[in-house]
Design an enzyme around this catalytic site. Sequence first.
Site, PDB file in Angstrom:
ATOM      1  N   THR A 165      11.436  -8.393   3.803  1.00 22.22           N
ATOM      2  CA  THR A 165      10.393  -7.478   3.673  1.00 22.22           C
ATOM      3  C   THR A 165      10.841  -6.361   3.249  1.00 22.22           C
ATOM      4  O   THR A 165      10.706  -5.559   1.980  1.00 22.22           O
ATOM      5  CB  THR A 165       8.972  -6.123   3.844  1.00 22.22           C
ATOM      6  OG1 THR A 165       9.824  -6.067   5.956  1.00 22.22           O
ATOM      7  CG2 THR A 165       8.352  -7.641   5.189  1.00 22.22           C
ATOM      8  N   ASP A 166      12.596  -5.692   3.843  1.00 23.48           N
ATOM      9  CA  ASP A 166      12.670  -4.775   3.935  1.00 23.48           C
ATOM     10  C   ASP A 166      13.467  -4.870   1.812  1.00 23.48           C
ATOM     11  O   ASP A 166      13.264  -3.005   1.701  1.00 23.48           O
ATOM     12  CB  ASP A 166      14.494  -4.201   4.315  1.00 23.48           C
ATOM     13  CG  ASP A 166      13.584  -4.024   5.742  1.00 23.48           C
ATOM     14  OD1 ASP A 166      12.934  -3.183   5.927  1.00 23.48           O
ATOM     15  OD2 ASP A 166      13.494  -4.991   7.138  1.00 23.48           O
TER      16      ASP A 166
END
Length: 423
Positions: A165-166
């Site tokens: 996700t980051d």
Amino acid sequence: MAGLNFSPGDKVRLRLALKELDGVVLENAQSEVLLLKLDSGYNVGIPKENILAGRVLKKFVEDKKKFFLPKPDKKLKSIGLVVTGGTIASKLDARTGGVAPLTDVSEFANFYPEIFKIANVKKIVVPFMTASESMSSEHWLKIGNSVEELLNDSEIEGVVVTHGTDFLHYTSAVLSFFFVNLNKPVVLTYAQRSVDRASSDANLNLQCAAQMALSNCAEVVLVGHGSTNDDFCFAIRGTKVRKLHTSRRDAFKSVNDKPIAKVFSDKVEFISGYNVKHEGKVRGDFSFNDKVALVKFYPGQDSSILDFYALKYKGIIIEGSGLGHLPVGEQGNDWSLKLKKHIRNGFVVCITSQCIFGRVDPFVYSNGRKLLDAGVVFLEDMLAETAFVKLGWILGHYGWKKNVKEKMLENLAGEINEKLPIM
Ligand code: GLU
């Protein structure tokens, strides 16, 4: 209590002075303390001398079963899958209590049987397995190549890419530029919580991603939870999406744009306009120049930071004030001289806003006009991360060297919105 004969991964019951505790024993080099993962998900350390009694409820056995990809269902349409790592391709490791990457693609398939009820996964490509913070433009190019291969398979309706996700919004932006004339959907998705947790978002995200990949929307989109419940997802344009929460399942939000669609596990409801699918092959435009930087301005920042970047880099995105200002003409900290000097020598300086939502505007204050005069490019409502990958992509094209400014301000993949929606 001495002589506790537990191994990592064992499910145990412990008797303490005031209560009993059930949990899974975790690996712990510190031998006086027993590390336990409780059923609630919390890890606790218990000094062994405080344990009055303990017994094994279930001995840990390593799962050696073989995983296989499900057989294709002829009634279903096909999609392609690119797996790149992150929480969505990880599972809880009973022995360490942490989340560890899956090692086998068929194990991935085994974890997510639901997606195979929506579409045949004709081909799974794993260009690498890594967390998104470890990616560079080389990884983006590899993902681009894998996506291109799947898009050019005439039996595949669309492609799903799973990703950590980051830094997912960097990849979604770069794919949007690599494939400006997309023929089919390219859908990125993720998990904030691994599939073996009760609160995992992985399954719904994947099912909705598959639905979107079967739709007629030929855009790069990110599909993920639309609320904190497990009820629907949003499909958000790849250049207009940002992670805005560290842990919530609906961490990604559409910025300065409406989501393209509301996606359920069994249908897609379009909310705004999009490019539709077309016949024919696609060729990615995989150019990228790594000599670009993204810097956030803060009060008191010394303008000599520009000397460093101008020496080693070709261009920079600066997150300026709300409207996109830097200090010019102020006593003591005037950026205009350095800006003028480096821009005159061919260094590209672009401005986005620290506010995330809204648009930069050089015409409200005279400072903004001075920055314009120095040659700074104001990037409208573009997200800083999108601007960063766009600049790297544009500078990767030798032929565009003379018109970088015009290209940065040309809306190529929905990254600039003339009219901001009321949200
Ligand atoms: N930080 C890692 C990544 O972005 C793992 C976490 C996640 O998937 O959200 O790949």
